[in-house]
Scaffold this motif. Sequence first.
Motif, short mmCIF file in Angstrom:
data_model
loop_
_atom_site.label_atom_id
_atom_site.label_comp_id
_atom_site.label_asym_id
_atom_site.label_seq_id
_atom_site.Cartn_x
_atom_site.Cartn_y
_atom_site.Cartn_z
N TRP A 88 1.35 -5.74 9.49
CA TRP A 88 0.40 -6.59 8.79
C TRP A 88 -0.52 -5.73 7.95
N LEU A 89 -0.71 -6.19 6.70
CA LEU A 89 -1.65 -5.51 5.81
C LEU A 89 -3.06 -5.70 6.39
N GLY A 110 -4.91 -0.54 5.32
CA GLY A 110 -3.89 0.12 6.11
C GLY A 110 -2.90 -0.90 6.63
N SER A 111 -2.23 -0.52 7.68
CA SER A 111 -1.19 -1.38 8.23
C SER A 111 -1.32 -1.43 9.75
N PHE A 160 4.07 -6.03 2.38
CA PHE A 160 3.86 -7.11 3.34
C PHE A 160 4.09 -8.43 2.63
N ILE A 195 0.86 -1.19 0.00
CA ILE A 195 0.00 0.00 0.00
C ILE A 195 0.89 1.23 0.00
N GLU A 229 4.36 0.75 2.03
CA GLU A 229 4.63 -0.35 2.96
C GLU A 229 4.28 -1.64 2.24
N TYR A 259 -2.66 2.27 11.18
CA TYR A 259 -3.18 3.40 10.41
C TYR A 259 -3.99 2.83 9.26
N ASN A 308 8.85 -7.66 5.55
CA ASN A 308 8.05 -6.48 5.28
C ASN A 308 9.00 -5.38 4.84
#
Lengths: 281, 218
Positions: free
Chosen positions: B166-167, B157-158, A182, A160, A180, B125, A187
Amino acid sequence: MQNSDKHRESIFGLSIHLVFSLLVSLHSLNGYAESRFFGTEEIISVIVEQPYIEMRTGPGRGYPIFHIAERGDKVDIIKRRTDWFKVRTQAFGLLEKDRNSKLVPGSNTKTGWVHIDQIAKVLDGNQQPINISKPALNDFYQRSWEAGIMAGSFGGADEISLYGGYYFTKNISAEVTYSESFGDFSNGKAATLSIVHHPFPEWRYSPFFTLGGGTRQTDPKSNLVSTTDRTDDSVHVGLGVSVYITRRIMLRAQYKNHVVLTDRDDDEGVDEWKIGLSAFF
Amino acid sequence: MENRTKRVLLTRFLLASAALIGTLQFTTVYAKEAVQVIEPDIHRRQIKIDAIDSENFEIGVFYGIISIEDFSSNDVYGVRGTYHLTEDFFFEASYGSSEGDLTSFEKLSGGSPLLNDSDREYNFYDISVGWNVLPGEVFILEEYAFNSALYLVAGIGSTEFAGDSWLTVNLGAGFKLLLSDAIAWHIDVRDHIFDRDTFGADQTTHNIEFSTGITVFF
């Protein structure tokens, strides 16, 4: 028994009353805060040109129309929320009863919300039409800021991104992106800066080319043993397309090829695909 | 004596006239300049629509409870910002923070904890799209009517928890009551969904947040 119930009821009513009078006084405080901190905006006086404009109790199509301002009436535009304008009719000094049934002068102004389609037809003080319109395709061509969120894949890992861009000219913009990703084993967090070239800014489907670099932090998953975080620089080239959808919204799809400049013998090439929604200004 | 008085009066008269003439001259000069300043083609004041105070942004704080799957429920607090695109749709960004408690296993077994304290911090977030699905008005007692809306949100978000990010997909619904044009009170329920493999196998966790907040439009 009935009596005590009544008593309880009245206490309940009273407490609700108290809470809401507190909220109402918060109201006036809020008015003060508004004028204190956001007071640079003007209140604009306009003249109604069409037979009438409808004033609603709230900024939405479902709120009831409680008043109309007729042709020739002067109204003040106080503020705007999305497509609705808060207007106040101007007083003519008539007497009116206030809450305590006292006659007070000039409080007979009405304040309500008018839709942009009706506000668009009013005149300014020189009998000239004023130019109010909804954001449209033309604003897309002349955008100077954009910001959005994108989702996609970074070398197979879910990703994302948040980004913001500023247009120096119609053709050239600069963008800052925070991403970011994953993955199954690690990550990643990345911040990049790009220069974007828009060869056809006046197309609804506007392609772009991008070039930039940044820094990428890779955190291996905590359940793997003996791994450490690492930070690498990266450079990228890419291309994509921005598509105007409606109002201030555009769709954006892009491909970037990143080269992560690792400490190892070989640099690492990563494909990144993303799609997202952006707002422009 | 009379002469002296006359002389004094005359002097005063002359001085006064001189002063008056001076003022007049000054006024004339001033007027001439003024005539030059005002040119026949009057510049019309253009109404700039951008000058109208537009209040499409909303920012505020929230506080509530989040149930972190396997790690019991704890208080959560954060900030939330909204951009209203139309009366129906909006974009929203949130950042929140909480902390995971001990799992039931940790409490019962009395053994060493599965996570250290810093890994128990739960930060998230997300960015969501919202839809004011049921806009309306709320009536309280006889005097009060407040605008309101029931809205749905969905976004991504994360979440940072148990040493990893984590997504996270979030889905939720909320109710807002506009106490004034610029202040709103919110009640929200959100499900933060993410796949977590902290205990070996991948498991989808639902972390439900129930919160309330106050926001200000600007």
